[in-house]
Motif scaffolding. Structure first.
Motif, PDB file in Angstrom:
ATOM      1  N   UNK A 282     -10.935  -9.866  -8.655  1.00 29.11           N
ATOM      2  CA  UNK A 282     -12.148  -8.875  -9.399  1.00 29.11           C
ATOM      3  C   UNK A 282     -13.304  -8.293  -8.863  1.00 29.11           C
ATOM      4  N   UNK A 283     -13.345  -6.697  -9.744  1.00 32.65           N
ATOM      5  CA  UNK A 283     -13.729  -5.608  -8.615  1.00 32.65           C
ATOM      6  C   UNK A 283     -14.927  -6.225  -8.299  1.00 32.65           C
ATOM      7  N   UNK A 284     -15.426  -6.775  -8.411  1.00 37.04           N
ATOM      8  CA  UNK A 284     -16.883  -7.598  -7.803  1.00 37.04           C
ATOM      9  C   UNK A 284     -17.102  -7.983  -5.824  1.00 37.04           C
ATOM     10  N   UNK A 285     -16.101  -8.624  -6.200  1.00 38.91           N
ATOM     11  CA  UNK A 285     -15.761  -9.285  -4.761  1.00 38.91           C
ATOM     12  C   UNK A 285     -14.584  -8.395  -3.991  1.00 38.91           C
ATOM     13  N   UNK A 286     -14.384  -7.091  -4.542  1.00 41.28           N
ATOM     14  CA  UNK A 286     -13.462  -6.454  -2.978  1.00 41.28           C
ATOM     15  C   UNK A 286     -14.546  -5.295  -2.791  1.00 41.28           C
ATOM     16  N   UNK A 287     -15.135  -5.260  -3.595  1.00 41.26           N
ATOM     17  CA  UNK A 287     -16.883  -4.318  -3.129  1.00 41.26           C
ATOM     18  C   UNK A 287     -17.321  -5.557  -2.417  1.00 41.26           C
ATOM     19  N   UNK A 288     -17.499  -6.703  -2.166  1.00 41.53           N
ATOM     20  CA  UNK A 288     -18.582  -7.266  -1.906  1.00 41.53           C
ATOM     21  C   UNK A 288     -18.121  -7.336  -0.392  1.00 41.53           C
ATOM     22  N   UNK A 289     -17.062  -7.676  -0.617  1.00 48.99           N
ATOM     23  CA  UNK A 289     -16.109  -7.861   1.313  1.00 48.99           C
ATOM     24  C   UNK A 289     -15.199  -6.343   1.629  1.00 48.99           C
ATOM     25  N   UNK A 290     -16.094  -5.224   1.256  1.00 51.36           N
ATOM     26  CA  UNK A 290     -15.561  -4.061   1.632  1.00 51.36           C
ATOM     27  C   UNK A 290     -14.059  -3.039   1.031  1.00 51.36           C
ATOM     28  N   UNK A 291     -14.755  -1.776   1.156  1.00 50.64           N
ATOM     29  CA  UNK A 291     -13.640  -1.077  -0.734  1.00 50.64           C
ATOM     30  C   UNK A 291     -12.868  -0.817   0.666  1.00 50.64           C
ATOM     31  N   UNK A 292     -12.554  -0.085   1.910  1.00 43.03           N
ATOM     32  CA  UNK A 292     -12.620   0.752   2.711  1.00 43.03           C
ATOM     33  C   UNK A 292     -11.256  -0.485   3.306  1.00 43.03           C
ATOM     34  N   UNK A 293     -12.317  -2.253   3.648  1.00 42.33           N
ATOM     35  CA  UNK A 293     -11.001  -3.094   4.645  1.00 42.33           C
ATOM     36  C   UNK A 293      -9.943  -3.256   3.554  1.00 42.33           C
ATOM     37  N   UNK A 294     -10.416  -3.905   1.875  1.00 42.06           N
ATOM     38  CA  UNK A 294      -9.608  -4.043   0.912  1.00 42.06           C
ATOM     39  C   UNK A 294      -8.214  -2.754   0.648  1.00 42.06           C
ATOM     40  N   UNK A 295      -9.054  -1.503   0.906  1.00 46.94           N
ATOM     41  CA  UNK A 295      -8.087  -0.761   0.551  1.00 46.94           C
ATOM     42  C   UNK A 295      -6.547  -0.949   1.943  1.00 46.94           C
ATOM     43  N   UNK A 296      -7.265  -0.442   3.232  1.00 47.38           N
ATOM     44  CA  UNK A 296      -6.642  -0.756   4.214  1.00 47.38           C
ATOM     45  C   UNK A 296      -5.324  -1.408   4.720  1.00 47.38           C
ATOM     46  N   UNK A 297      -5.701  -2.857   3.859  1.00 47.07           N
ATOM     47  CA  UNK A 297      -4.703  -4.220   3.951  1.00 47.07           C
ATOM     48  C   UNK A 297      -3.769  -3.522   3.229  1.00 47.07           C
ATOM     49  N   UNK A 298      -4.592  -2.821   1.821  1.00 47.44           N
ATOM     50  CA  UNK A 298      -3.146  -2.853   0.673  1.00 47.44           C
ATOM     51  C   UNK A 298      -2.299  -1.618   1.167  1.00 47.44           C
ATOM     52  N   UNK A 299      -3.087  -0.741   2.067  1.00 49.04           N
ATOM     53  CA  UNK A 299      -1.854   0.391   2.114  1.00 49.04           C
ATOM     54  C   UNK A 299      -1.367  -0.485   3.664  1.00 49.04           C
ATOM     55  N   UNK A 300      -1.672  -1.175   4.239  1.00 49.60           N
ATOM     56  CA  UNK A 300      -0.901  -1.999   5.107  1.00 49.60           C
ATOM     57  C   UNK A 300       0.590  -2.716   4.743  1.00 49.60           C
ATOM     58  N   UNK A 301       0.021  -3.485   3.212  1.00 48.89           N
ATOM     59  CA  UNK A 301       0.859  -4.012   2.478  1.00 48.89           C
ATOM     60  C   UNK A 301       1.515  -3.193   1.915  1.00 48.89           C
ATOM     61  N   UNK A 302       1.678  -2.460   1.211  1.00 42.89           N
ATOM     62  CA  UNK A 302       2.132  -1.522   0.662  1.00 42.89           C
ATOM     63  C   UNK A 302       3.649  -0.387   1.851  1.00 42.89           C
ATOM     64  N   UNK A 303       2.734  -0.649   3.482  1.00 46.13           N
ATOM     65  CA  UNK A 303       3.549  -0.137   3.952  1.00 46.13           C
ATOM     66  C   UNK A 303       4.928  -0.912   4.435  1.00 46.13           C
ATOM     67  N   UNK A 304       4.229  -2.373   4.431  1.00 42.30           N
ATOM     68  CA  UNK A 304       5.160  -3.056   4.827  1.00 42.30           C
ATOM     69  C   UNK A 304       6.603  -3.722   3.909  1.00 42.30           C
TER      70      UNK A 304
END
Length: 318
Positions: A282-304
């Motif tokens: 859910x977008x509210x959960x993503x934004x509450x925990x930090x969009x930058x942290x979420x996207x950084x983790x996503x990019x790491x997972x895509x790289x993996x």
């Protein structure tokens, strides 16, 4: 299929997609630069463009201070920049040539003609005379390449590896674009009053949407003023948005299943888990925990995922 053949097809598709993504970002940045704005804001836009592609250091080493004309040259026709449009189209063409027998005549001729015509346009000075026309041409040729691939190729393993390369590259680019642009604006997602000029905000978010062909889609889906949290939701979680993270990863998983082998179970599991995380987020959960942290983790997972695909199917990466 030979791993070397799969490797060429995978990277042919990634480089063509990367050329289109670079053209999209350059086009939007160029169009935005024509609007009334301060020198500092204009410079921030060009600096952000380099940051998205992780080219800030390379540019600074070669050119020094940010200059719009030099940034465009660097991103479009600099042979020393492996991510420039010139380098990407050349790499796509060379990978296609290496597996000429696997491609249909239409796919090969489209890729080859794109490379030859691009060089002619650069030599004719189109980048200086009308940058927007050049960027639009690159996007059109990428669309043509993708359409010819879908319309003429047998949907076998070769087709699957092309699709995996395209969607993995697109997911990576969309995440980078979101991360840099949202971080630059530092929007308030919790509804507090913003001191930013509302007109500037509108053009900024419109530019982000236009860079992924999402402006009309946003209007159709949300039918209201452009809000940062809705932009994030559209580009991250909407499975029916062609350039969203959810859509891209779903396509990667679907095509990975079709080429699965004895050693790809772990890569497929990680791809499937990433798809599920996007499907039920859910977008509210993503934004509450930090969009930058979420996207950084996503990019790491895509790289993996990229490394896993290379290990399981392609030529081994040193």
């Amino acid at each position: 299929m030979l791993s070397r053949t799969a490797d060429h097809l995978f990277w042919m598709a990634r480089y063509m997609e990367r050329a289109e993504n670079t053209a999209r970002m350059l086009d939007v940045n160029y169009q935005t630069s024509l609007l009334p704005q301060s020198a500092a804001v204009a410079e921030q836009g060009w600096r952000g463009l380099l940051s998205i592609s992780e080219l800030s250091y390379d540019y600074q080493q070669r050119y020094g201070a940010i200059d719009p004309r030099k940034v465009k040259d660097f991103m479009v026709r600099d042979e020393r920049n492996s991510s420039s449009i010139l380098s990407c189209l050349r790499a796509a063409r060379e990978n296609a040539r290496a597996v000429r027998g696997t491609l249909t005549t239409e796919v090969w001729e489209t890729t080859n003609q794109t490379w030859l015509e691009f060089n002619r346009l650069i030599a004719d000075g189109l980048l200086t005379r009308d940058p927007a026309a050049l960027f639009e041409w690159v996007k059109f040729r990428s669309h043509l390449s993708r359409g010819v691939t879908v319309g003429t190729m047998l949907q076998d393993e070769a087709f699957n590896f092309i699709r995996i390369g395209s969607f993995l590259e697109r997911a990576d680019n969309t995440a980078r674009l979101l991360d840099v642009k949202f971080h630059a604006v530092e929007s308030d997602f919790h509804g507090a009053a913003s001191e930013r000029d509302s007109e500037y905000d509108f053009y900024h978010w419109s530019a982000i949407l236009r860079s992924v062909s999402g402006f009309e889609i946003y209007r159709k889906v949300y039918r209201n003023v452009i809000q940062p949290e809705k932009v994030a939701e559209l580009l991250i979680l909407r499975p029916d948005m062609p350039r969203s993270l959810s859509h891209c990863i779903s396509k990667v998983v679907g095509n990975l299943k079709l080429v699965a082998n004895e050693q790809s179970a772990e890569t497929l599991r990680r791809a499937g888990r990433l798809r599920c995380d996007l499907e039920y987020a859910r977008i509210d959960e993503i934004l509450s925990t930090g969009l930058h942290a979420y996207l950084t983790q996503f990019l790491d997972r895509v790289g993996d995922l990229g490394l896993g695909i290379s290990r399981d199917f392609l030529v081994a990466t040193p």
